[in-house]
Design a protein around this motif. Structure first.
Motif, PDB file in Angstrom:
ATOM      1  N   THR A   1       1.179  -0.954  -0.159  1.00  0.00           N
ATOM      2  CA  THR A   1       0.048  -0.161   0.107  1.00  0.00           C
ATOM      3  C   THR A   1       0.729   1.178   0.017  1.00  0.00           C
ATOM      4  OG1 THR A   1      -1.141   1.569   0.935  1.00  0.00           O
ATOM      5  CG2 THR A   1      -0.038  -0.511   2.872  1.00  0.00           C
ATOM      6  N   SER A   2       0.728   2.512  -0.682  1.00  0.00           N
ATOM      7  CA  SER A   2       0.858   3.485  -0.557  1.00  0.00           C
ATOM      8  C   SER A   2       0.353   4.617  -0.595  1.00  0.00           C
ATOM      9  CB  SER A   2       1.515   4.278  -1.557  1.00  0.00           C
ATOM     10  OG  SER A   2       2.221   4.379  -1.392  1.00  0.00           O
TER      11      SER A   2
ATOM     12  N   GLY B   1      -6.041   5.730  -3.222  1.00  0.00           N
ATOM     13  CA  GLY B   1      -7.149   4.767  -5.217  1.00  0.00           C
ATOM     14  C   GLY B   1      -6.066   5.802  -6.060  1.00  0.00           C
ATOM     15  N   VAL B   2      -5.257   6.061  -5.606  1.00  0.00           N
ATOM     16  CA  VAL B   2      -4.552   6.445  -7.294  1.00  0.00           C
ATOM     17  C   VAL B   2      -2.776   6.181  -7.496  1.00  0.00           C
ATOM     18  CG1 VAL B   2      -3.760   8.716  -5.854  1.00  0.00           C
ATOM     19  CG2 VAL B   2      -4.208   9.042  -8.099  1.00  0.00           C
TER      20      VAL B   2
ATOM     21  N   GLY C   1      -2.078   2.653  -7.712  1.00  0.00           N
ATOM     22  CA  GLY C   1      -2.274   1.700  -7.731  1.00  0.00           C
ATOM     23  C   GLY C   1      -1.311   1.061  -7.162  1.00  0.00           C
ATOM     24  N   THR C   2      -0.319   0.626  -6.009  1.00  0.00           N
ATOM     25  CA  THR C   2       0.012   0.233  -5.509  1.00  0.00           C
ATOM     26  C   THR C   2      -0.827  -0.561  -5.113  1.00  0.00           C
ATOM     27  OG1 THR C   2       1.967   1.483  -4.795  1.00  0.00           O
ATOM     28  CG2 THR C   2       1.968  -0.135  -3.432  1.00  0.00           C
TER      29      THR C   2
END
Ligand code: FES
Length: 512
Positions: A459-460, A464-465, A467-468
């Motif tokens: 996660t990053s 939701g922008v 794509g990780t």
């Protein structure tokens, strides 16, 4: 049709044509995969031709099989045409023909589902077509009635010789190909990079990189050059890709790559100062120095440049970064135009460089220079090109409104709020690896429920922008609430982004 030999003629003609076209498809595929067109203009029709040859060969094979049933002399029962080794007539050569038909069918089906399948599986099925071409040669030689004819032997000699030579060339080229010569330009294997191909084998791998250059390219924009600490070449990447920088201050930020994808020595990013002192981009502007080391995740690509005959690029402000990489990646003869919009000329990175290198292809519309209003919708309506746009949300909304869906490709830097008012009903996610059922409450994200259940998730951004957190959906229907790419593209490749997205079905089976 009154000729009693009609279906016999059809059988023979369709068999030979199918064999020739199948061989041509394989040879053409090998030619594309050896990348002899690398660096040359490589329009989409080259790939279309490969598909057309393979598809036509399959249709002709079907006609061959039907005519074997209809021919009054042969009158082969359908089961003997579909089940290997049960034919009364020369069962082994006939079985090779049947198996080749199934290979052709599998290649066509998996090609259409390419984005949904693991790349290795798709390639393995595709490689079977090499074997099928040789199996067809044996089938024709031992089951065909023309095997003794001089014309047939001539055709067979040419086809088999060409196939063997092409196969040897393919193997030699594959062995000689070094990482540095693997093209990262528009086309790979002569093809449009699928999303799977657009992302390298492990797009979430962390690479230790060093800042080897840092200099301003516009007001508030600094260009960084990153090289691997171990001096190795960068993993292949495609235009439109971005990396995630893990900064020493404990935050991650995503930046589009703006260098030439063919240059494997380094990655370039251009960073707009957007945050207060000490945060994210401000840290990079003020504190990061030459020689500093950073963890870099990616490159990862949700904005791949697909093959098209013509492109209209639209960049707003710092949105020029992925567009610049796309322009660098295109062959010189490809038709494209750039509309580059910004508030002031001094804030527009690379504007002078692009104008001087590409002349009239580039139109810079700077707010402090503009003499006439840009009719964006009119520009798009007048073009038949594929449109690639990156910039502010308002600009992208205008582009999306004016561009037919099939020609519209955009990348957002900031997530659109799609969660307000969305269905947040509780759901159950099932982890494929363990079969475990995890309940997701209305107020928690799927991602946090998975993490709380001890399932490691990348996660990053959490919005939701970036794509990780991309996760494959195996069953159930996702409710997409992210801004990574168009919803139908996600459905096509079967992924969703669990940091924000949910489900329209009570249950989702995830590949975790
Ligand atoms: S963490 Fe960035 S899209 Fe999910």
């Amino acid at each position: 049709m009154n000729d009693p030999h009609f279906w016999w003629y059809v059988t023979r003609a369709s068999a030979v044509l199918a064999w020739v076209l199948m061989t041509a498809a394989v040879l053409w595929g090998i030619t594309l995969s050896t990348r002899v067109f690398r660096g040359a203009d490589n329009p989409a029709w080259l790939q279309d031709l490969h598909r057309f040859l393979g598809g036509t060969a399959l249709v002709l094979t079907g006609i061959h099989m039907v005519s074997l049933m209809l021919d009054p002399w042969l009158a082969m029962p359908i089961d003997q045409l579909l089940i290997p080794l049960i034919a009364e007539y020369r069962p082994l050569p006939v079985a090779l023909g049947i198996l080749s038909f199934y290979v052709l069918l599998a290649v066509q089906l998996t090609s259409r589902m390419k984005n949904r399948l693991p790349q290795r599986f798709w390639k393995a099925v595709h490689y079977l077509s090499y074997v099928a071409v040789l199996a067809v040669a044996i089938h024709g030689a031992f089951a065909g009635t023309d095997a003794g004819a001089a014309w047939y032997q001539g055709v067979a000699t040419v086809i088999v010789t060409a196939s063997v030579i092409a196969l040897i060339v393919r193997i030699v080229m594959a062995r000689r190909r070094t990482p540095a010569t693997s093209s990262s330009r528009l086309t790979n294997d002569g093809a449009v990079p699928s999303l799977a191909e657009a992302n390298p084998s492990n797009p979430l791998a962390v690479t230790r990189m060093i800042i080897t250059a840092k200099h301003p390219v516009a007001d508030g924009v600094v260009r960084f050059r990153l090289s691997r600490v171990d001096g190795q070449p960068i993993e292949p990447w495609y235009a439109g890709a971005h990396v995630t920088l893990r900064l020493p201050i404990g935050v991650e930020r995503q930046y589009s790559l703006c260098s030439d994808p063919a240059d494997r020595g380094h990655l370039d990013i251009a960073v707009l100062r957007q945050e207060p002192v000490g945060r994210g981009s401000a840290y990079l502007h003020d504190i990061a120095e030459l020689g500093d080391e950073l963890d870099v995740i990616g490159p990862r690509n949700h904005f791949p440049l697909e093959a098209a005959h013509e492109y209209l690029f639209i960049a707003g402000g710092i949105g020029i970064t992925p567009i610049r990489a796309m322009i660098e990646a295109l062959p010189p003869t490809r038709a494209w135009r750039l509309l580059y919009l910004g508030r002031t000329r001094s804030e527009m990175a690379f504007s002078r460089e692009l104008e001087s290198r590409y002349g009239e292809r580039v139109r810079v519309v700077a707010g402090d220079e503009r003499t006439e209003r840009l009719d964006l919708a009119g520009e798009i309506a007048a073009a038949t090109a594929d449109v690639y746009a990156c910039g502010s949300g308002a600009l992208l909304d205008d582009v999306i409104a004016a561009t037919p869906r099939a020609r519209c490709h955009v990348e957002r830097f900031i997530a659109v709020d799609r969660t307000t008012g969305a269905n947040r009903a509780p759901l159950v996610v099932v982890a494929r690896t363990t079969g475990r059922r995890i309940e997701v409450e209305a107020e928690e994200s799927v991602l946090s429920a998975l993490q709380a259940a001890g399932i490691p998730m990348a996660t990053s951004c959490g919005t939701g922008v970036c794509g990780t957190c991309e996760t494959r959906v195996l069953a159930g229907t996702a409710l997409h609430l992210d801004s990574v790419m168009p919803d139908d593209d996600k459905d096509e490749i079967g992924v969703f982004y669990p940091c924000v997205s949910r489900a329209t079905t009570p249950e989702l089976v995830l590949d975790v």
